[in-house]
Design a protein around this motif. Structure first.
Motif, PDB file in Angstrom:
ATOM      1  N   LEU A  24       0.834  -1.198   0.000  1.00  0.00           N
ATOM      2  CA  LEU A  24       0.000   0.000   0.000  1.00  0.00           C
ATOM      3  C   LEU A  24       0.869   1.249   0.000  1.00  0.00           C
ATOM      4  O   LEU A  24       1.751   1.401   0.853  1.00  0.00           O
ATOM      5  CB  LEU A  24      -0.915   0.019   1.225  1.00  0.00           C
ATOM      6  N   GLY A  25       0.603   2.126  -0.950  1.00  0.00           N
ATOM      7  CA  GLY A  25       1.268   3.422  -0.987  1.00  0.00           C
ATOM      8  C   GLY A  25       0.313   4.501  -0.539  1.00  0.00           C
ATOM      9  O   GLY A  25      -0.775   4.669  -1.113  1.00  0.00           O
ATOM     10  N   LEU A  26       0.671   5.235   0.505  1.00  0.00           N
ATOM     11  CA  LEU A  26      -0.203   6.273   1.049  1.00  0.00           C
ATOM     12  C   LEU A  26       0.000   7.574   0.270  1.00  0.00           C
ATOM     13  O   LEU A  26       1.126   7.989   0.023  1.00  0.00           O
ATOM     14  CB  LEU A  26       0.101   6.493   2.528  1.00  0.00           C
ATOM     15  N   ARG A  27      -1.106   8.220  -0.074  1.00  0.00           N
ATOM     16  CA  ARG A  27      -1.021   9.417  -0.922  1.00  0.00           C
ATOM     17  C   ARG A  27      -2.001  10.464  -0.430  1.00  0.00           C
ATOM     18  O   ARG A  27      -3.156  10.156  -0.142  1.00  0.00           O
ATOM     19  CB  ARG A  27      -1.342   9.049  -2.368  1.00  0.00           C
ATOM     20  N   GLY A  28      -1.534  11.710  -0.325  1.00  0.00           N
ATOM     21  CA  GLY A  28      -2.415  12.818   0.002  1.00  0.00           C
ATOM     22  C   GLY A  28      -2.740  13.584  -1.269  1.00  0.00           C
ATOM     23  O   GLY A  28      -3.441  13.121  -2.150  1.00  0.00           O
ATOM     24  N   GLY A  29      -2.155  14.786  -1.406  1.00  0.00           N
ATOM     25  CA  GLY A  29      -2.374  15.565  -2.623  1.00  0.00           C
ATOM     26  C   GLY A  29      -1.493  15.147  -3.780  1.00  0.00           C
ATOM     27  O   GLY A  29      -1.669  15.636  -4.902  1.00  0.00           O
ATOM     28  N   GLY A  30      -0.522  14.279  -3.532  1.00  0.00           N
ATOM     29  CA  GLY A  30       0.349  13.802  -4.604  1.00  0.00           C
ATOM     30  C   GLY A  30       1.438  14.773  -5.005  1.00  0.00           C
ATOM     31  O   GLY A  30       2.121  14.550  -6.007  1.00  0.00           O
ATOM     32  N   THR A  31       1.642  15.836  -4.235  1.00  0.00           N
ATOM     33  CA  THR A  31       2.634  16.851  -4.626  1.00  0.00           C
ATOM     34  C   THR A  31       4.066  16.360  -4.494  1.00  0.00           C
ATOM     35  O   THR A  31       4.971  16.950  -5.083  1.00  0.00           O
ATOM     36  CB  THR A  31       2.465  18.123  -3.775  1.00  0.00           C
ATOM     37  N   LYS A  32       4.280  15.288  -3.731  1.00  0.00           N
ATOM     38  CA  LYS A  32       5.637  14.758  -3.553  1.00  0.00           C
ATOM     39  C   LYS A  32       5.806  13.372  -4.178  1.00  0.00           C
ATOM     40  O   LYS A  32       6.746  12.647  -3.844  1.00  0.00           O
ATOM     41  CB  LYS A  32       5.981  14.729  -2.056  1.00  0.00           C
ATOM     42  N   ASP A  33       4.906  13.028  -5.108  1.00  0.00           N
ATOM     43  CA  ASP A  33       4.992  11.719  -5.766  1.00  0.00           C
ATOM     44  C   ASP A  33       6.315  11.533  -6.502  1.00  0.00           C
ATOM     45  O   ASP A  33       6.783  10.401  -6.671  1.00  0.00           O
ATOM     46  CB  ASP A  33       3.842  11.547  -6.763  1.00  0.00           C
ATOM     47  N   ALA A  34       6.905  12.619  -6.972  1.00  0.00           N
ATOM     48  CA  ALA A  34       8.131  12.525  -7.764  1.00  0.00           C
ATOM     49  C   ALA A  34       9.381  12.342  -6.913  1.00  0.00           C
ATOM     50  O   ALA A  34      10.484  12.253  -7.458  1.00  0.00           O
ATOM     51  CB  ALA A  34       8.285  13.764  -8.642  1.00  0.00           C
ATOM     52  N   ILE A  35       9.241  12.298  -5.605  1.00  0.00           N
ATOM     53  CA  ILE A  35      10.384  12.021  -4.725  1.00  0.00           C
ATOM     54  C   ILE A  35      10.421  10.517  -4.473  1.00  0.00           C
ATOM     55  O   ILE A  35       9.438   9.927  -4.030  1.00  0.00           O
ATOM     56  CB  ILE A  35      10.267  12.784  -3.398  1.00  0.00           C
ATOM     57  N   GLY A  36      11.555   9.893  -4.751  1.00  0.00           N
ATOM     58  CA  GLY A  36      11.672   8.456  -4.564  1.00  0.00           C
ATOM     59  C   GLY A  36      11.458   7.699  -5.860  1.00  0.00           C
ATOM     60  O   GLY A  36      11.041   8.253  -6.882  1.00  0.00           O
ATOM     61  N   ALA A  37      11.745   6.422  -5.829  1.00  0.00           N
ATOM     62  CA  ALA A  37      11.664   5.588  -7.023  1.00  0.00           C
ATOM     63  C   ALA A  37      10.216   5.292  -7.401  1.00  0.00           C
ATOM     64  O   ALA A  37       9.367   5.143  -6.529  1.00  0.00           O
ATOM     65  CB  ALA A  37      12.416   4.274  -6.787  1.00  0.00           C
ATOM     66  N   PRO A  38       9.916   5.195  -8.698  1.00  0.00           N
ATOM     67  CA  PRO A  38       8.595   4.714  -9.111  1.00  0.00           C
ATOM     68  C   PRO A  38       8.393   3.299  -8.560  1.00  0.00           C
ATOM     69  O   PRO A  38       9.329   2.507  -8.509  1.00  0.00           O
ATOM     70  CB  PRO A  38       8.685   4.705 -10.639  1.00  0.00           C
ATOM     71  N   CYS A  39       7.186   2.992  -8.130  1.00  0.00           N
ATOM     72  CA  CYS A  39       6.964   1.674  -7.525  1.00  0.00           C
ATOM     73  C   CYS A  39       5.563   1.170  -7.839  1.00  0.00           C
ATOM     74  O   CYS A  39       4.657   1.944  -8.159  1.00  0.00           O
ATOM     75  CB  CYS A  39       7.184   1.729  -6.009  1.00  0.00           C
ATOM     76  N   GLU A  40       5.417  -0.127  -7.750  1.00  0.00           N
ATOM     77  CA  GLU A  40       4.123  -0.770  -7.955  1.00  0.00           C
ATOM     78  C   GLU A  40       3.456  -0.959  -6.595  1.00  0.00           C
ATOM     79  O   GLU A  40       3.974  -1.662  -5.737  1.00  0.00           O
ATOM     80  CB  GLU A  40       4.319  -2.131  -8.633  1.00  0.00           C
ATOM     81  N   ALA A  41       2.334  -0.314  -6.394  1.00  0.00           N
ATOM     82  CA  ALA A  41       1.625  -0.446  -5.117  1.00  0.00           C
ATOM     83  C   ALA A  41       0.170  -0.049  -5.304  1.00  0.00           C
ATOM     84  O   ALA A  41      -0.170   0.730  -6.199  1.00  0.00           O
ATOM     85  CB  ALA A  41       2.276   0.428  -4.046  1.00  0.00           C
ATOM     86  N   GLN A  42      -0.688  -0.564  -4.450  1.00  0.00           N
ATOM     87  CA  GLN A  42      -2.078  -0.125  -4.386  1.00  0.00           C
ATOM     88  C   GLN A  42      -2.090   1.227  -3.690  1.00  0.00           C
ATOM     89  O   GLN A  42      -1.620   1.363  -2.550  1.00  0.00           O
ATOM     90  CB  GLN A  42      -2.907  -1.123  -3.589  1.00  0.00           C
ATOM     91  N   ILE A  43      -2.570   2.265  -4.355  1.00  0.00           N
ATOM     92  CA  ILE A  43      -2.555   3.608  -3.788  1.00  0.00           C
ATOM     93  C   ILE A  43      -3.768   3.816  -2.892  1.00  0.00           C
ATOM     94  O   ILE A  43      -4.899   3.553  -3.284  1.00  0.00           O
ATOM     95  CB  ILE A  43      -2.536   4.678  -4.901  1.00  0.00           C
ATOM     96  N   VAL A  44      -3.488   4.293  -1.686  1.00  0.00           N
ATOM     97  CA  VAL A  44      -4.548   4.638  -0.736  1.00  0.00           C
ATOM     98  C   VAL A  44      -4.641   6.158  -0.676  1.00  0.00           C
ATOM     99  O   VAL A  44      -3.720   6.828  -0.200  1.00  0.00           O
ATOM    100  CB  VAL A  44      -4.262   4.070   0.670  1.00  0.00           C
ATOM    101  N   ASP A  45      -5.709   6.713  -1.214  1.00  0.00           N
ATOM    102  CA  ASP A  45      -5.926   8.157  -1.243  1.00  0.00           C
ATOM    103  C   ASP A  45      -6.454   8.590   0.127  1.00  0.00           C
ATOM    104  O   ASP A  45      -7.592   8.291   0.496  1.00  0.00           O
ATOM    105  CB  ASP A  45      -6.934   8.488  -2.345  1.00  0.00           C
ATOM    106  N   MET A  46      -5.605   9.307   0.863  1.00  0.00           N
ATOM    107  CA  MET A  46      -5.961   9.685   2.234  1.00  0.00           C
ATOM    108  C   MET A  46      -6.831  10.938   2.302  1.00  0.00           C
ATOM    109  O   MET A  46      -7.171  11.399   3.398  1.00  0.00           O
ATOM    110  CB  MET A  46      -4.681   9.888   3.044  1.00  0.00           C
ATOM    111  N   ARG A  47      -7.218  11.481   1.149  1.00  0.00           N
ATOM    112  CA  ARG A  47      -8.039  12.691   1.177  1.00  0.00           C
ATOM    113  C   ARG A  47      -9.475  12.425   1.632  1.00  0.00           C
ATOM    114  O   ARG A  47     -10.248  13.373   1.837  1.00  0.00           O
ATOM    115  CB  ARG A  47      -8.029  13.352  -0.201  1.00  0.00           C
ATOM    116  N   GLY A  48      -9.810  11.139   1.823  1.00  0.00           N
ATOM    117  CA  GLY A  48     -11.101  10.840   2.430  1.00  0.00           C
ATOM    118  C   GLY A  48     -11.152  11.242   3.890  1.00  0.00           C
ATOM    119  O   GLY A  48     -12.232  11.407   4.468  1.00  0.00           O
TER     120      GLY A  48
END
Length: 368
Positions: A24-48
């Motif tokens: 599971l990859g935790l994600r908010g607004g996604g503004t820092k998605d470009a930091i770190g290696a690209p990866c395969e994961a189920q994205i959990v959108d925490m904006r809920g």
């Protein structure tokens, strides 16, 4: 992408991922998605998990759900003449993202701008939190008071953990009165060594400097800048203690440029070096051809360079610090760890801590 909006739903999501071996990859607004290696994961959108739980301006405490946009949180406290006690900012412009940062993402990444020099970082003002561990269990740490000394100081552990320990759902943060006046002072024409010395003298004075930075090229000249915050009379009196510096008219633009590393070329990899301030001149001298600017009185170097990553990290280590790769092409990010590799003993301790919260590596996506 899945978007839970309750603790029970998030617990079920994590428990299912643990049982099925899903990352599971935790994600908010996604503004820092470009930091770190690209990866395969189920994205959990925490904006809920959005919205203010409790805000008590007289007590200088705010409790907010982690998916709330940073801009909304800052607007709320500003309406009461207050501000977040640390100096957060949105990485969107720096990293080319259209999304707005969330307060949870800012805290999870340990983000802090120029005023960290005087106010501290997110970890210093996170009083408590609610989260879901990699076991799929809800837990709470800290409290809604500053003087809380019960148990382990887990808030400091979670701030800057980049979502690798647990999924934060609620935060209690300290707020402060916003300053009535801000004044930027500048000295021109210094090199890195002279600038670090001048900033150190200012910090050693009674002027209570809020922020200190050095830009080798600000509108065609080197500028060493200080910021003073407070009541107008206080700011004027403190400015008089720094006769070497003169007032700078475009101070707000300068500090926006510093926090976003705006003057540095976007086509080169962008590094964030945290070093001993007195060693900053030596670190940049060891990287000829790079473009850079200094924040936190030299303690933070924003560096744009095509140099071998090993050379950049060696320069940071020689200066008593570490280097984080913030912006680069996808190919570069896939081949270079974003976070500075740790010594074996420290890495072993980190692994034990991570397994305590996430024994099956649900949040271990390989991003870092």
């Amino acid at each position: 992408m899945i978007r839970p909006d309750s603790i029970d739903a998030l617990c079920s999501t994590v428990a299912h991922a643990r049982a099925t071996g899903t990352k599971l990859g935790l994600r908010g607004g996604g503004t820092k998605d470009a930091i770190g290696a690209p990866c395969e994961a189920q994205i959990v959108d925490m904006r809920g998990f959005a919205g203010v739980v409790d805000y008590d301006p007289p007590e200088l405490v705010l409790t907010v759900r982690t998916g709330t946009p940073l801009a909304e949180v800052e607007a709320l406290v500003a309406s009461e003449g207050q501000m977040l006690a640390f100096d957060p900012f949105d990485h969107g412009a720096m990293l080319g993202s259209d999304g707005g940062a969330t307060i949870g993402g800012v805290v999870a990444a340990g983000v802090a701008g120029p005023a960290r020099l005087s106010r501290g970082g997110a970890r210093d003002h996170l009083l408590g939190f609610t989260a879901v561990s990699g076991r799929g269990e809800r837990f709470v740490a800290g409290a809604k008071v500053v003087k809380n000394v019960t148990g382990y100081d887990l808030p400091k552990l979670m701030a800057g953990s980049w979502g690798r320990l647990a999924a934060l759902t609620e935060l209690t943060l300290k707020v402060l009165p916003a300053p009535r006046t801000r004044l930027t002072l500048a000295m021109r024409g210094l090199d890195a060594t002279g600038a670090v010395a001048a900033m150190a003298r200012a910090l050693g004075s009674a002027a209570e400097v809020t922020a200190a930075a050095h830009l080798p090229d600000w509108h065609g000249e080197a500028v060493t800048a200080l910021r003073l915050d407070g009541f107008a009379e206080s700011v004027a009196a403190r400015a008089a203690m720094l006769p070497e510096f003169e007032a700078l008219e475009d101070g707000d633009a300068l500090w926006l440029a510093v926090r976003g590393a705006v003057p540095l070329p976007r086509e080169w990899p962008l590094w964030r070096l945290s070093v001993a301030p007195c060693k900053a001149p030596g670190a940049v001298a060891a990287l000829p051809g790079a473009e850079w600017l200094l924040d936190w009185a030299g303690g933070l170097i924003w560096l744009a360079s095509n140099a071998d990553p090993a050379v950049v990290r060696a320069a940071a280590e020689a200066a008593g610090g570490h280097a984080t790769l913030v912006r680069a092409s996808e190919a570069v990010r896939a081949s270079i760890p974003a976070l500075h590799p740790q010594p074996a003993a420290l890495a072993a301790i980190e692994a034990r801590v991570r397994r305590a919260f996430d024994p099956d590596g649900v949040f271990d996506t390989g991003r870092f």
